[in-house]
Design an enzyme around this catalytic site. Structure first.
Site, PDB file in Angstrom:
ATOM      1  N   GLY A 273       0.787  -1.231   0.000  1.00 49.31           N
ATOM      2  CA  GLY A 273       0.000   0.000   0.000  1.00 49.31           C
ATOM      3  C   GLY A 273       0.812   1.270   0.000  1.00 49.31           C
ATOM      4  N   TYR A 363     -11.687   6.329  -8.554  1.00 48.52           N
ATOM      5  CA  TYR A 363     -11.186   6.778  -7.259  1.00 48.52           C
ATOM      6  C   TYR A 363     -11.052   8.288  -7.115  1.00 48.52           C
ATOM      7  CZ  TYR A 363      -9.577   1.903  -6.870  1.00 48.52           C
ATOM      8  OH  TYR A 363      -9.500   0.537  -6.838  1.00 48.52           O
ATOM      9  N   CYS A 390     -18.266   7.639 -24.242  1.00 44.55           N
ATOM     10  CA  CYS A 390     -19.568   8.298 -24.090  1.00 44.55           C
ATOM     11  C   CYS A 390     -19.957   8.396 -22.623  1.00 44.55           C
ATOM     12  CB  CYS A 390     -20.627   7.538 -24.886  1.00 44.55           C
ATOM     13  SG  CYS A 390     -20.358   7.612 -26.661  1.00 44.55           S
ATOM     14  N   GLU A 391     -19.134   9.066 -21.857  1.00 40.65           N
ATOM     15  CA  GLU A 391     -19.350   9.289 -20.432  1.00 40.65           C
ATOM     16  C   GLU A 391     -18.829  10.670 -20.070  1.00 40.65           C
ATOM     17  OE1 GLU A 391     -20.718   7.277 -18.193  1.00 40.65           O
ATOM     18  OE2 GLU A 391     -20.840   5.395 -19.329  1.00 40.65           O
TER      19      GLU A 391
END
Length: 475
Positions: A273, A363, A390-391
């Protein structure tokens, strides 16, 4: 035409650069620079040449950067462990990005490999990785995946549920093997990261609560075909400081000490992480300091309880491969969008988007960008780099200052895309996934072939691929 904009529509962390052509040192691959013509070079190769030879969008991975970072991280944890009389094993977290070439690189540099699915296991094995240096994760491993792992002799399986323990025990008995296992636990530490990336709090799908660990381990010790090897915990992703790791370690060592009363507990795996810089505003803790702080915290807790420091294990992925990656795009359109009476923002559309980098949409991740095919003396303009899908949420770089004369045909480079971009890529809007090219010492080679429209058509059994080629003669 040059457009300008100012603070109100830019995030607070984003400063207007003195030079919108510069390359922030911590964000780009170590060898990235510009040639005499102002063209970005990665691994000594001009971006314009890479685009010409392999097309765009294009994932570019600096092999030397991956190898150097693997050596650096391994040395940091080994040295920190040695100061406390123990050993450290470092696993490369394959979920960040795994291919045959990358698997070979990290093994050659001394890292083990962490996989989370049967597919990742297959890649690691096909690349020649010794199964003893592979660990298998996952909260819902299939019987087939467990059978494959146990049959080839993977070094460890991280068990995630009581059901899986019984399932794996039955598989191991049937195969006549004894499988080494670690128990995934949640320390209750919430990492300073996005909620979707924090994986050690209680209300989530991974692992057991710490309070359950003694009973779970007791059951494993009853099963003759399983061998308990230690606890495993992962507190989240893209974490910059050591505080969360230190607190998690303290809680884990307390349980580790209790488990020693019933038998051997050889290893403590503290996961990964560790964050990287995606923008010049990011300041992750240097890995040598981070490794020292984490291992020191474990050693303090062990000393307070009068127990030896166990063998330690760590699982960096992004920290190994993230900075080594750059994605190249070609600019298709540029248009100013008025966001207030006085302010505008440039929308720079490129030939990729959320199909090759979903992290911004998923995120809210932040990235940097630079024109790669030239430098410019134009004043910096606030820009948003968007994709072709298409977003409205198809954003690659939410906010960046680019030269105000950015125009169609320019190559645009987005750094720090080595982790979780190809791994999360999709065929949304029937867009083929780009190739991955490795660069090293002035040469480039494809390590993952890009897809074509023909590849997409071939998988759709309801289509006649020839119908997409109306000018071709049909048999």
């Amino acid at each position: 035409m040059t457009h300008s904009s100012a603070g109100a529509v830019a995030p607070e962390w984003l400063a207007v650069p003195d030079d919108p052509n510069d390359l922030a040192e911590a964000v780009w691959p170590a060898g990235a620079d510009r040639d005499a013509d102002g063209v970005l070079r990665i691994g000594g190769i001009p971006a314009s040449q890479l685009a010409r030879d392999f097309g765009t969008p294009l994932y570019v991975l600096d092999e030397d950067g991956v190898r150097a970072r693997a050596r650096e991280v391994l040395a940091a944890f080994r040295d920190a462990a040695a100061r406390h009389g123990t050993r450290a094993r470092v696993y490369y977290a394959g979920k960040a990005f795994l291919s045959g070439a990358v698997a070979r690189w990290v093994r050659e540099e001394g890292l083990a490999i962490d996989v989370a699915t049967g597919g990742e296991l297959a890649i690691a094995l096909a690349a020649g990785a010794d199964p003893q240096y592979i660990g298998l994760h996952g909260n819902n491993k299939s019987v087939a995946e467990l059978e494959h792992a146990a049959s080839v002799g993977v070094g460890s399986v991280v068990v995630d549920s009581a059901i899986e323990i019984e399932r794996l025990a039955a598989v191991a008995e049937r195969l006549g093997v004894v499988q080494r296992v670690l128990v995934r636990v949640n320390s209750g530490v919430h990492a300073e990261t996005h909620d979707f990336l924090a994986t050690a709090h209680e209300d989530q799908k991974f692992g057991f609560a710490l309070a359950q660990a003694p009973d779970i381990v007791a059951r494993i010790r009853e099963l003759p075909h399983l061998r308990f090897a230690g606890l495993h915990c992962h507190i989240g992703s893209q974490i910059f400081g050591p505080a969360g790791f230190a607190e998690s370690a303290a809680r884990l060592v307390e349980v580790h000490a209790r488990l020693l009363e019933g038998g051997d507990v050889p290893q403590l795996n503290l996961g990964g992480g560790y964050g990287i810089a995606y923008t010049r505003a990011d300041h992750p803790t240097p890995i040598t300091q981070l490794a020292g702080d984490i291992v020191d915290a474990v050693a303090r807790e062990c000393s307070a309880r009068g127990i030896p420091v166990p063998e330690l294990a760590f699982e960096p992925g992004r920290a190994i491969v993230g900075r080594a990656g750059v994605t190249l795009y070609e600019v298709g359109t540029v248009k100013p969008v008025q966001v207030s009476d006085a302010l505008s923002r440039l929308y720079v559309s490129v030939d990729g988007g959320m199909s090759d980098n979903i992290r911004t949409a998923l995120y809210g991740a932040q990235y940097s960008a630079r024109i790669a095919s030239r430098t410019s003396g134009a004043a910096p303009a606030l820009a948003r780099v968007v994709g072709r899908h298409c977003e409205s949420g198809d954003i690659v770089v939410d906010a960046e200052y680019l030269p105000g004369d950015v125009e169609p045909g320019d190559l645009l480079a987005v750094p720090a895309t080595g982790a979780y971009c190809y791994s999360l890529a999709s065929n949304y809007n029937a867009v083929p996934r780009p190739p991955v090219v490795a660069v090293s010492g002035g040469s480039a080679r494809v390590i993952v072939r890009g897809e074509s429209i023909d590849d997409l058509l071939a998988r759709d059994l309801g289509l006649d691929p020839r119908a997409a080629r109306p000018n071709e003669e049909k048999a």
